[in-house]
Design a protein around this motif. Structure first.
Motif, PDB file in Angstrom:
ATOM      1  N   THR A   4     -10.993  -7.542  -4.194  1.00 20.97           N
ATOM      2  CA  THR A   4     -10.139  -8.429  -3.376  1.00 20.97           C
ATOM      3  C   THR A   4     -10.974  -9.171  -2.377  1.00 20.97           C
ATOM      4  OG1 THR A   4      -9.533  -6.760  -2.261  1.00 20.97           O
ATOM      5  CG2 THR A   4      -8.183  -7.031  -4.000  1.00 20.97           C
ATOM      6  N   ILE A   5     -10.553 -10.213  -2.140  1.00 23.92           N
ATOM      7  CA  ILE A   5     -10.908 -10.941  -1.085  1.00 23.92           C
ATOM      8  C   ILE A   5      -9.856 -11.319  -0.028  1.00 23.92           C
ATOM      9  CG2 ILE A   5     -12.355 -13.120  -0.543  1.00 23.92           C
ATOM     10  CD1 ILE A   5     -13.335 -12.987  -3.456  1.00 23.92           C
ATOM     11  N   ASP A   6     -10.055 -11.906   1.122  1.00 22.07           N
ATOM     12  CA  ASP A   6      -9.080 -12.002   2.112  1.00 22.07           C
ATOM     13  C   ASP A   6      -8.646 -10.861   2.965  1.00 22.07           C
ATOM     14  OD1 ASP A   6      -8.271 -15.052   0.714  1.00 22.07           O
ATOM     15  OD2 ASP A   6      -9.748 -14.829   1.908  1.00 22.07           O
ATOM     16  N   THR A   7      -7.260 -11.039   3.394  1.00 19.04           N
ATOM     17  CA  THR A   7      -6.736  -9.946   3.987  1.00 19.04           C
ATOM     18  C   THR A   7      -5.839  -9.204   2.817  1.00 19.04           C
ATOM     19  OG1 THR A   7      -6.616 -11.379   5.947  1.00 19.04           O
ATOM     20  CG2 THR A   7      -5.008  -9.456   5.833  1.00 19.04           C
ATOM     21  N   GLN A   8      -5.891  -8.032   3.085  1.00 19.23           N
ATOM     22  CA  GLN A   8      -4.879  -7.246   2.538  1.00 19.23           C
ATOM     23  C   GLN A   8      -3.840  -6.750   3.245  1.00 19.23           C
ATOM     24  OE1 GLN A   8      -6.667  -4.047  -0.121  1.00 19.23           O
ATOM     25  NE2 GLN A   8      -8.228  -4.032   1.559  1.00 19.23           N
ATOM     26  N   ILE A   9      -2.549  -6.544   2.436  1.00 21.58           N
ATOM     27  CA  ILE A   9      -1.406  -6.306   3.180  1.00 21.58           C
ATOM     28  C   ILE A   9      -1.184  -4.758   2.824  1.00 21.58           C
ATOM     29  CG2 ILE A   9       1.084  -6.514   3.525  1.00 21.58           C
ATOM     30  CD1 ILE A   9       0.500  -9.500   2.482  1.00 21.58           C
ATOM     31  N   THR A  10      -1.282  -3.945   3.951  1.00 24.97           N
ATOM     32  CA  THR A  10      -0.917  -2.563   3.661  1.00 24.97           C
ATOM     33  C   THR A  10       0.428  -2.273   3.826  1.00 24.97           C
ATOM     34  OG1 THR A  10      -3.307  -1.934   4.400  1.00 24.97           O
ATOM     35  CG2 THR A  10      -1.533  -0.192   4.416  1.00 24.97           C
ATOM     36  N   VAL A  11       1.114  -1.494   2.769  1.00 24.76           N
ATOM     37  CA  VAL A  11       2.445  -1.005   2.869  1.00 24.76           C
ATOM     38  C   VAL A  11       2.459   0.416   2.851  1.00 24.76           C
ATOM     39  CG1 VAL A  11       4.577  -1.063   1.830  1.00 24.76           C
ATOM     40  CG2 VAL A  11       3.323  -3.123   1.519  1.00 24.76           C
ATOM     41  N   THR A  12       3.051   1.083   3.824  1.00 28.73           N
ATOM     42  CA  THR A  12       3.239   2.534   4.041  1.00 28.73           C
ATOM     43  C   THR A  12       4.639   2.542   4.113  1.00 28.73           C
ATOM     44  OG1 THR A  12       1.038   2.612   5.183  1.00 28.73           O
ATOM     45  CG2 THR A  12       2.428   4.727   5.154  1.00 28.73           C
ATOM     46  N   VAL A  13       5.156   3.779   3.306  1.00 31.15           N
ATOM     47  CA  VAL A  13       6.541   3.953   3.126  1.00 31.15           C
ATOM     48  C   VAL A  13       6.953   5.374   3.025  1.00 31.15           C
ATOM     49  CG1 VAL A  13       7.090   1.665   2.077  1.00 31.15           C
ATOM     50  CG2 VAL A  13       6.603   3.735   0.608  1.00 31.15           C
ATOM     51  N   GLY A  41      -5.074 -14.483  -8.827  1.00 30.62           N
ATOM     52  CA  GLY A  41      -3.554 -13.624  -8.930  1.00 30.62           C
ATOM     53  C   GLY A  41      -3.475 -12.564  -7.816  1.00 30.62           C
ATOM     54  N   ILE A  42      -2.608 -11.552  -7.838  1.00 36.13           N
ATOM     55  CA  ILE A  42      -2.315 -10.429  -7.011  1.00 36.13           C
ATOM     56  C   ILE A  42      -2.449  -9.388  -7.504  1.00 36.13           C
ATOM     57  CG2 ILE A  42      -0.258  -9.726  -5.569  1.00 36.13           C
ATOM     58  CD1 ILE A  42       0.811 -12.334  -5.823  1.00 36.13           C
ATOM     59  N   LEU A  43      -3.243  -8.357  -6.718  1.00 33.33           N
ATOM     60  CA  LEU A  43      -3.492  -7.031  -7.136  1.00 33.33           C
ATOM     61  C   LEU A  43      -2.485  -6.255  -6.306  1.00 33.33           C
ATOM     62  CD1 LEU A  43      -4.808  -4.950  -8.912  1.00 33.33           C
ATOM     63  CD2 LEU A  43      -6.616  -5.100  -7.338  1.00 33.33           C
ATOM     64  N   VAL A  44      -1.692  -5.373  -6.764  1.00 33.84           N
ATOM     65  CA  VAL A  44      -1.045  -4.394  -5.957  1.00 33.84           C
ATOM     66  C   VAL A  44      -1.604  -2.790  -6.413  1.00 33.84           C
ATOM     67  CG1 VAL A  44       1.125  -3.137  -5.519  1.00 33.84           C
ATOM     68  CG2 VAL A  44       1.030  -5.766  -6.070  1.00 33.84           C
ATOM     69  N   LEU A  56      -4.749 -10.810  -2.650  1.00 33.35           N
ATOM     70  CA  LEU A  56      -5.304 -11.603  -3.881  1.00 33.35           C
ATOM     71  C   LEU A  56      -6.605 -11.217  -4.456  1.00 33.35           C
ATOM     72  CD1 LEU A  56      -4.706 -15.274  -2.067  1.00 33.35           C
ATOM     73  CD2 LEU A  56      -3.156 -13.818  -3.755  1.00 33.35           C
ATOM     74  N   SER A  57      -6.832 -11.357  -5.758  1.00 34.37           N
ATOM     75  CA  SER A  57      -7.941 -10.821  -6.444  1.00 34.37           C
ATOM     76  C   SER A  57      -8.696 -11.653  -7.304  1.00 34.37           C
ATOM     77  CB  SER A  57      -7.589  -9.528  -7.132  1.00 34.37           C
ATOM     78  OG  SER A  57      -8.582  -9.037  -7.736  1.00 34.37           O
ATOM     79  N   ASP A  58      -9.888 -11.946  -7.284  1.00 33.86           N
ATOM     80  CA  ASP A  58     -10.614 -12.796  -8.242  1.00 33.86           C
ATOM     81  C   ASP A  58     -10.533 -12.190  -9.661  1.00 33.86           C
ATOM     82  OD1 ASP A  58     -11.762 -14.550  -6.503  1.00 33.86           O
ATOM     83  OD2 ASP A  58     -13.275 -13.252  -6.011  1.00 33.86           O
ATOM     84  N   ALA A  59     -10.328 -10.842  -9.886  1.00 32.14           N
ATOM     85  CA  ALA A  59     -10.268 -10.087 -10.947  1.00 32.14           C
ATOM     86  C   ALA A  59      -8.982 -10.335 -11.733  1.00 32.14           C
ATOM     87  CB  ALA A  59     -10.517  -8.662 -10.814  1.00 32.14           C
ATOM     88  N   VAL A  60      -7.910 -10.928 -11.107  1.00 32.39           N
ATOM     89  CA  VAL A  60      -6.809 -11.032 -11.672  1.00 32.39           C
ATOM     90  C   VAL A  60      -6.371 -12.646 -11.704  1.00 32.39           C
ATOM     91  CG1 VAL A  60      -3.999 -10.953 -11.397  1.00 32.39           C
ATOM     92  CG2 VAL A  60      -5.704  -9.223 -10.349  1.00 32.39           C
TER      93      VAL A  60
END
Length: 71
Positions: A4-13, A41-44, A56-60
């Motif tokens: 993944t490249i750029d900022t990741q969004i971290t979700v903690t629940v 594309g987007i990788l979750v 966002l991911s180059d692999a997707v």
């Protein structure tokens, strides 16, 4: 391995309702970035119980959202 490249969004629940809400919000932000950029594309990724990253991911391929688990 997916990169993944750029900022990741971290979700903690702590509960399912907040998980769905926070992941929906993170996906909306990621989709906006992906459409603007037009090439990734987007990788979750589930990092563990109640912890996710959305990026966002180059692999997707553009237009797709894929899920991964690091458990």
């Amino acid at each position: 391995m997916r990169t993944t490249i750029d900022t990741q969004i971290t979700v903690t629940v702590t509960d399912r309702a907040s998980m769905e809400h926070q992941l929906d919000e993170a996906l909306t932000v990621a989709m906006t970035r992906a459409v603007h950029e037009g090439r990734r594309g987007i990788l979750v990724t589930r990092q563990g119980f109640g912890s996710f990253t959305v990026a966002l991911s180059d692999a997707v391929p553009f237009g797709l959202t894929l899920e991964d688990q690091k458990l």
